[in-house]
Design a protein around this motif. Structure first.
Motif, short mmCIF file in Angstrom:
data_model
loop_
_atom_site.label_atom_id
_atom_site.label_comp_id
_atom_site.label_asym_id
_atom_site.label_seq_id
_atom_site.Cartn_x
_atom_site.Cartn_y
_atom_site.Cartn_z
N GLU A 1 0.69 -1.34 0.20
CA GLU A 1 0.08 -0.01 0.05
C GLU A 1 1.00 1.37 -0.07
OE1 GLU A 1 -3.34 0.01 -0.21
OE2 GLU A 1 -3.44 -2.08 -0.48
N ARG A 2 0.41 2.22 -0.55
CA ARG A 2 1.16 3.56 -0.73
C ARG A 2 1.34 4.02 0.95
NH1 ARG A 2 -1.77 8.46 -3.93
NH2 ARG A 2 -3.33 7.54 -2.82
N PHE A 3 2.46 4.55 1.08
CA PHE A 3 3.03 5.16 2.12
C PHE A 3 2.94 4.42 3.43
CE2 PHE A 3 1.05 8.78 -0.20
CZ PHE A 3 2.18 9.64 -0.59
N TYR A 4 2.95 2.95 3.13
CA TYR A 4 2.92 1.98 4.39
C TYR A 4 4.48 1.89 4.84
CZ TYR A 4 2.42 -1.98 7.29
OH TYR A 4 2.27 -2.80 8.12
N ARG A 5 4.28 1.74 5.98
CA ARG A 5 5.78 1.54 6.39
C ARG A 5 5.73 0.39 7.63
NH1 ARG A 5 8.68 6.77 8.77
NH2 ARG A 5 10.36 5.42 8.64
N VAL A 6 6.79 -0.59 7.62
CA VAL A 6 6.60 -1.62 8.69
C VAL A 6 7.26 -0.83 10.05
CG1 VAL A 6 7.67 -3.75 9.53
CG2 VAL A 6 7.08 -3.41 6.92
N GLN A 7 6.20 -0.93 11.30
CA GLN A 7 6.64 -0.36 12.34
C GLN A 7 7.33 -1.53 13.15
OE1 GLN A 7 6.52 2.89 13.04
NE2 GLN A 7 5.42 3.08 11.13
N ASP A 8 8.43 -1.49 13.66
CA ASP A 8 9.12 -2.29 14.43
C ASP A 8 9.90 -1.63 15.41
OD1 ASP A 8 11.39 -4.29 15.30
OD2 ASP A 8 9.79 -5.70 14.66
N LYS A 9 9.71 -1.89 16.84
CA LYS A 9 10.60 -1.07 17.78
C LYS A 9 12.02 -1.27 17.88
CE LYS A 9 9.79 -4.70 21.26
NZ LYS A 9 9.15 -4.99 22.58
N ASN A 10 12.33 -2.65 17.05
CA ASN A 10 14.00 -2.69 16.99
C ASN A 10 14.59 -1.90 15.90
OD1 ASN A 10 13.88 -4.32 19.56
ND2 ASN A 10 13.06 -5.94 18.40
#
Length: 412
Positions: free
Chosen positions: A360-369
């Protein structure tokens, strides 16, 4: 003569008996039709047999009383002769306030003339229409009415089934509100896309000039340039390259959204494509080992630079999210009349929810590490490029075990 007279008398007696039986049969049929008889006995060769109508009538009445719709019967004058409990309940009225009153009592004044006309037509034709009736507190309640006229021995009746439409109307209202919100969001997105396209075009020209001047400064030979200044110039040039890439990506997004992503197709050798990308990646990421697994070669119709862009984006993501294990596998394998080209890493992987949104457009994987940079448009652009090649794109992953990004395109 006496024998003939006797025969005539017998015939007359039999005829009279048949008339009596016929009258009794007619009376019985009339009683059955009007509900005066619950059961009757038929005398046959096997003796008397009891037939009951009560069970069928009883079941029918229970059905009418317990149905979720309202049910009423009108006479020719428009009075309600029968109403089930559900109709009275829907109106919020006691049943005794419903039976025996004109149906138009519950119709708003401004609609009575039109409804009377519709009801008049329902006596001869089955009719279905919507109508708002007044409840106990003068609130308007939406109904769908299905009317059927019946002609019986004791008169004409109009049976009406009334379906409560409040839940339907509320759903329609919510859907309409959601559609309006979606339309507002779509227009906002269109404006944003338009802004991105205009801003990207406006940024591209000064960026090109800036990079040109930085290149001249890097290779300037007439006078010595202090090392620290040269390092600053190199850093500025690298930042300019990143900004140029970002602007070009935004332009691609704008073209994809407008359906105007165009390029010149040519015969592309898949082995050459994967080999070229692997060599470039080895230079850019010298700490990583790129392993090629090319089972079969084929030619595809496409644009070499654009397909290279897709694979490099896969590799950039693999490097970004696999900082521990440095092996990245690049493979191609034929599947029927298609070639599947993939990049596999052994990094953090993706959850099932992330896999559904990753393109998807502008989707970024969010991961605390992992605090990765970027706008989240790279894979969206990849999907647009692959689609323009009549191909499909996808990902397979297990969280914590790495991911395989792939695309498949038709072979020539």
């Amino acid at each position: 003569m006496s024998n003939l007279a006797k025969t005539y008398q017998e015939l007359a007696a039999e005829l009279q008996e048949l008339k009596i039986q016929l009258e009794e049969a007619n009376d019985t049929i009339h009683a059955i039709r009007t509900g005066q008889v619950d059961a009757f006995i038929v005398q046959g060769e096997d003796g008397s047999q009891l037939y009951t109508l009560k069970s069928a009538d009883h079941t029918y009445r229970i059905f009418i009383e317990n149905m979720q719709e309202g049910a009423i019967t009108l006479n020719r004058q428009g009075f309600i002769l029968y109403s089930n409990s559900r109709f009275a309940e829907l109106l919020g009225q006691p049943l005794e306030h419903v039976i025996g009153v004109p149906f138009t009592t519950f119709v708003p004044n401004d609609q009575r003339a039109a409804i009377e006309k519709v009801i008049d037509g329902s006596w001869t034709h089955n009719t279905r229409f919507e109508l708002a009736l007044q409840g106990a507190h003068n609130e308007l309640l939406p109904f769908q009415l299905s009317a059927t006229g019946l002609s019986l021995d004791d008169g004409e009746f109009l049976n009406i089934i009334l379906t409560d439409l409040r839940a339907v109307k509320e759903s329609e209202r919510l859907i309409k509100a959601q559609n309006e919100e979606l339309e507002i969001a779509r227009k906002a997105m269109d404006l944003k896309d338009e802004f991105i396209g205009i801003a990207s075009h406006e940024l591209k020209t000064p960026l090109t000039s800036l990079k040109g001047y930085l290149q001249l400064m890097i290779f300037y030979k007439k006078e010595p340039v202090p090392d620290i200044v040269r390092r600053f110039i190199v850093k500025a040039n690298e930042s300019g390259n990143k900004l140029t890439t970002l602007v070009e990506d935004l332009l691609d997004v704008s073209k994809i959204n407008a359906g105007k992503l165009e390029f010149r197709n040519e015969r592309v050798d898949v082995t050459d494509l994967v080999t070229s990308v692997a060599e470039n990646a080895s230079v850019i990421y010298p700490d990583y080992r790129f392993v090629k697994k090319l089972t079969e070669d084929c030619k595809v119709s496409g644009n070499f630079e654009r397909l290279e862009q897709v694979l490099m984006n896969f590799i950039n993501n693999s490097v970004k999210y696999s900082r521990e294990r440095k092996d990245i596998i690049m493979s191609s394998v034929k599947d029927g009349n298609e070639i599947v080209i993939s990049v596999t890493d052994f990094g953090i992987g993706l959850t099932s929810d992330q896999q559904e949104l990753i393109f998807e457009r502008f989707y970024r994987v969010q991961d605390k590490n992992f605090q990765a940079s970027g706008l989240g448009i790279g894979l969206y652009i990849c999907a647009g490029i692959v689609k323009a090649h009549d191909g499909t794109i996808g990902v397979e992953s297990r969280f914590g075990e790495g991911a395989t990004f792939y695309f498949r395109v038709p072979c020539l």
